[in-house]
Design a protein around this motif. Structure first.
Motif, mmCIF file in Angstrom:
data_model
loop_
_atom_site.group_PDB
_atom_site.id
_atom_site.type_symbol
_atom_site.label_atom_id
_atom_site.label_comp_id
_atom_site.label_asym_id
_atom_site.label_seq_id
_atom_site.Cartn_x
_atom_site.Cartn_y
_atom_site.Cartn_z
ATOM 1 N N UNK A 136 0.602 -0.998 -0.037
ATOM 2 C CA UNK A 136 -0.148 -0.162 0.240
ATOM 3 C C UNK A 136 0.356 1.157 0.086
ATOM 4 N N UNK A 137 2.208 1.119 0.015
ATOM 5 C CA UNK A 137 2.900 2.626 0.802
ATOM 6 C C UNK A 137 3.642 3.283 -0.132
ATOM 7 N N UNK A 138 3.770 1.720 -1.375
ATOM 8 C CA UNK A 138 5.040 1.902 -2.735
ATOM 9 C C UNK A 138 4.890 3.650 -3.087
ATOM 10 N N UNK A 139 3.464 3.667 -3.251
ATOM 11 C CA UNK A 139 3.331 5.029 -4.263
ATOM 12 C C UNK A 139 4.202 6.416 -2.736
ATOM 13 N N UNK A 140 3.382 6.026 -1.549
ATOM 14 C CA UNK A 140 4.050 7.052 -1.191
ATOM 15 C C UNK A 140 5.715 7.080 -1.178
ATOM 16 N N UNK A 173 8.226 2.091 -13.022
ATOM 17 C CA UNK A 173 8.180 2.894 -11.258
ATOM 18 C C UNK A 173 6.406 3.415 -12.005
ATOM 19 N N UNK A 174 6.063 4.546 -12.726
ATOM 20 C CA UNK A 174 4.673 4.153 -13.055
ATOM 21 C C UNK A 174 4.035 3.292 -13.977
ATOM 22 N N UNK A 175 4.645 2.254 -14.591
ATOM 23 C CA UNK A 175 4.171 1.486 -15.151
ATOM 24 C C UNK A 175 4.001 -0.354 -14.712
ATOM 25 N N UNK A 176 4.699 0.273 -12.630
ATOM 26 C CA UNK A 176 4.323 -1.070 -12.110
ATOM 27 C C UNK A 176 2.941 -0.902 -11.913
ATOM 28 N N UNK A 177 1.913 0.402 -11.848
ATOM 29 C CA UNK A 177 0.948 0.479 -11.670
ATOM 30 C C UNK A 177 -0.141 1.140 -12.844
ATOM 31 N N UNK A 178 0.592 1.165 -13.958
ATOM 32 C CA UNK A 178 0.102 1.821 -15.103
ATOM 33 C C UNK A 178 -1.139 2.829 -15.128
ATOM 34 N N UNK A 179 0.116 4.111 -14.218
ATOM 35 C CA UNK A 179 -1.394 5.006 -14.376
ATOM 36 C C UNK A 179 -0.269 6.426 -13.702
ATOM 37 N N UNK A 180 -0.155 7.425 -14.811
ATOM 38 C CA UNK A 180 0.637 8.653 -14.411
ATOM 39 C C UNK A 180 -0.337 9.462 -12.994
#
Length: 759
Positions: free
Chosen positions: A378-382, A449-456
């Protein structure tokens, strides 16, 4: 026939007199064959017995070898711990075997003389064949009686000899022989080694007897040497030095063993095998260490360069993929490793694999498990966004400065890669077509890293929340630094994505200017409680935590006065205060000390109420402040830790003017900060719940107009009308979970796959 047998018997008796060595091979006859009785030759010639005599001699030689010489040779192969004793023992037994071989070869010479004297011309054996037959017999008998553990002495002998050749051995540098520990100029160990090889070579026993053991020894020696110089040593290149060591130590030593001309061609082939084995062994060792090499990047660049050079010369790329994936899964992708450490290792992996495989296929394959694992945290993006904008040197901040635009896979077409055709690298020939994505691969770290979630949008929204936290927690926040980060992020994510953040930073600058105007307003007075406000545009900021707090009436009056001054300045606009947010600078004067503290509004409100009344019960104070008692108790503990408030009895607190133990008093001039690091922004879960509640209003309108709708139809209509702006759309599964919760709360009815409102 009987007469012939009698003549043969008498001839054999005469031959034994001429060849006494057949009865006792240890005795060497001084006489020559010419001294043999003339009648023996006459009988052999008359009866044409040369072939029979020759066969009898060969049988006797083989019998003697099988019963006496070879068993005596193998009887010396007994284990001992003394290397020098083993070295000399093997030399002695080879010398013994060669001595007997020479005596048997003398018999062959006498047979040849017998053939010539008896005019035997039948081409069954010529002179060369008889000598070769003797070598074959010796070799066959010797190998037929091999003991199970015979190799230990051979390996020990040649390993000791190899140590004499290797200049890196300890005794080699001291000038002492590694066998007898004497000065090298006075020992004969090297001569003994060379003599042993010559004797084995003359008997054609070198390859059959020691070949396999020698090969195993050399392979083991190469592997041990590589392990010794490469253990935890990643900051030096070793390929060149290893190749030189192989040529000067191992191969030159082998040429001393296989000195005869017939082995030159075989040595050339063996050289190639050894070089190939060196590359394979070194590559395997580096692959086993690859995870540690990656973690130590960039100090481990020499090791990575070595591995890059070795991979094309070996077939170990599949082994590298499996080994590194396993190491990453077992050592990195588990709950015991923090998300920040996972990201650090992930960035190092990207940079390392760029060196090993510029086309990016290896990177794409190996990092896939890391992508899935990061997506589950859950804290990856942060952590990513925090690393992008934190102070001090770090990998992601360096990547941000490079200023390349983020590429998301779902928005990339194959045609877009044509512009970069000059730097395009084809896939390797060993690529499985199903493993190739067909899209231009990028090794840009932030893009991956952005492609990990596929959304900017996820990253931009997280940065927006993080920026809001920093701006609200530090009223003296360095906006110039934040503007610089924002400009760098705009190069990556685009201007439109970060428009809200621009407004947030503009609010900070505007707030400072408005505060200056209000302070200069003659109708506004802040003599009692000086106040500065941060005025935010609510629609551009992330959602705040919703906490109830009733401030002290003095603060409320001061805030009303500030609001009036703001309305005068801005006309039709007014302020909606967030009572629980902000920082209050306090100077607390007690009977025995003075404290300067920076605290939150709730802490300041507590102390202001104790200024009005020395004693409060937890329940009464909770009602006055509109704060739940559990939260209020935690806030009160802050003042208890400073010795200002005590709890003499349960749930009753009073103001303590003087501390009982003066030894622990805080000095008057020390400024103590409130280090509570709670975020002022709503959590991601709270924000998501608020967004879903926004969707709920759309869903209510749909069902009121259309009566019943299936899940898929609701989702399609939400995509058309609700999933716009900064709002992140929800997928079908998330929407189903939300609607099912509304069904459990009796706000919806679900029947036959359709949702409708209750009547």
């Amino acid at each position: 026939m009987n007469n012939q047998n009698l003549d043969l018997k008498s001839a054999w008796i005469t031959i034994k007199e001429a060849f006494p060595i057949l009865e006792s091979p240890s005795k060497i006859p001084d006489n020559d064959f010419d001294s043999a009785p003339f009648e023996a030759i006459s009988i052999i010639k008359r009866l044409n017995l040369t072939q029979q005599i020759q066969d009898l001699v060969i049988i006797k030689i083989e019998e003697r070898l099988r019963k006496e010489i070879v068993p005596d040779f193998w009887s010396h192969f007994k284990k001992t711990e003394n290397e020098a004793a083993v070295f000399h023992e093997f030399y002695s037994v080879v010398k013994f075997l060669f001595h007997n071989y020479v005596q048997l070869d003398l018999i062959i010479n006498k047979l040849i003389l017998l053939r010539e004297a008896s005019n035997f011309t039948k081409p069954v054996y010529n002179q060369t064949c008889l000598h070769e037959a003797l070598k074959l017999i010796v070799r066959a008998v010797l190998l037929s009686q091999l003991p199970i553990d015979h190799e230990w002495m051979i390996v020990n002998f040649y390993e000791t000899a190899l140590k004499m050749q290797d200049p890196e051995e300890e005794n080699s540098t001291s000038g002492e022989c590694v066998v007898c520990m004497q000065e090298e100029f006075s020992c004969s160990c090297r001569e003994m080694f060379e003599e042993t090889n010559k004797k084995l070579g003359k008997m054609t026993l070198l390859e059959p007897l020691v070949g396999q053991a020698l090969t195993d020894l050399i392979y083991s020696y190469i592997q041990t040497h590589i392990q010794k110089i490469c253990k935890d040593n990643f900051d030096n290149s070793h390929i060149e030095s290893l190749e030189k060591w192989l040529q000067t130590v191992v191969i030159s030593w082998l040429k001393k063993i296989y000195f005869h001309n017939s082995a030159v061609k075989a040595m050339d082939e063996f050289d190639k095998k050894l070089i190939n084995y060196l590359y394979n062994t070194y590559t395997k060792i580096r692959i086993d260490q690859l995870f540690n090499i990656i973690i130590e990047y960039p100090d481990s660049l020499p090791a990575l360069d070595d591995l890059r050079l070795c991979l094309p010369k070996t077939d170990l790329k599949p082994h590298l993929t499996r080994s590194l994936q396993k190491a990453i899964e077992t050592r990195l992708l588990h709950p015991g490793v923090s998300t920040f450490d996972v990201l650090t290792a992930y960035v190092a992996t990207i940079r390392s694999l760029r060196i090993l495989d510029p086309c990016g296929l290896l990177l794409e394959t190996i990092t896939q498990p890391v992508h899935q694992y990061l997506r589950s945290r859950e804290d990856t993006i942060r952590c990513v966004v925090g690393s992008l904008t934190e102070e001090g040197p770090n990998d992601l901040a360096e990547e941000l400065v490079r200023g390349e635009a983020v590429q998301v896979d779902e928005n990339i077409s194959v045609d877009e890669g044509v512009e970069d055709w000059e730097t395009w690298t084809p896939d390797p020939v060993d690529v499985v077509p199903s493993k190739s994505s067909g899209l231009p691969r990028t090794s840009d770290i932030i893009s991956m890293l952005v492609n990990v979630y596929g959304s900017k949008e996820l990253f931009v929204n997280e940065y927006r929340t993080l920026l809001a936290d920093r701006l609200l927690s530090q009223y003296s926040c360095d906006t110039e630094k934040e503007i610089r980060y924002l400009e760098l992020l705009k190069l990556r994510f685009g201007d439109s994505q970060l428009h809200f953040c621009e407004v947030m930073l503009k609010d900070i600058a505007d707030s400072k200017r408005i505060n200056q105007h209000i302070q200069q307003d003659l109708s506004y007075s802040d003599d009692d409680i000086p106040m500065s406000a941060m005025i935010l545009s609510a629609q551009f900021w992330p959602a705040f935590k919703d906490e109830k707090l009733e401030l002290h009436e003095k603060l409320v009056k001061q805030m009303e006065s500030y609001t009036g001054a703001f309305e005068t300045l801005k006309g039709s606009r007014t302020l909606c205060w967030k009572n629980h947010l902000g920082i209050v600078d306090l100077e607390i004067e007690l009977a025995d000390r003075t404290l300067n503290l920076s605290v939150s509004p709730v802490h300041a409100t507590i102390l202001m109420h104790f200024q009005d009344q020395n004693t409060w019960s937890l329940e009464a104070l909770s009602k006055v402040m509109h704060v739940p008692s559990t939260i209020l108790r935690r806030k009160l503990s802050f003042w208890q830790s400073h010795g200002i408030i005590t709890e003499p009895e349960p749930d009753v607190f009073y103001l303590q003017e003087e501390q009982e133990n003066n030894e622990n008093n805080i000095q008057d001039d020390i400024v103590v900060e409130d280090f509570e690091s709670e975020s002022a922004m709503a959590s991601a879960q709270d924000q998501r719940e608020e967004e879903l509640q926004t969707f709920w209003s759309y869903i209510l309108g749909m069902l009121m107009n259309l009566d019943t709708l299936p899940l898929e139809r609701i989702h399609q209509m939400l995509k058309m009308f609700a999933f716009q702006g900064p709002t992140i759309e929800c997928n079908l599964q998330e929407l189903k979970v939300f609607l099912d919760r509304k069904v459990r709360e009796h706000q919806l009815i679900y029947s036959n796959g359709l949702y409708r409102l209750p009547k």
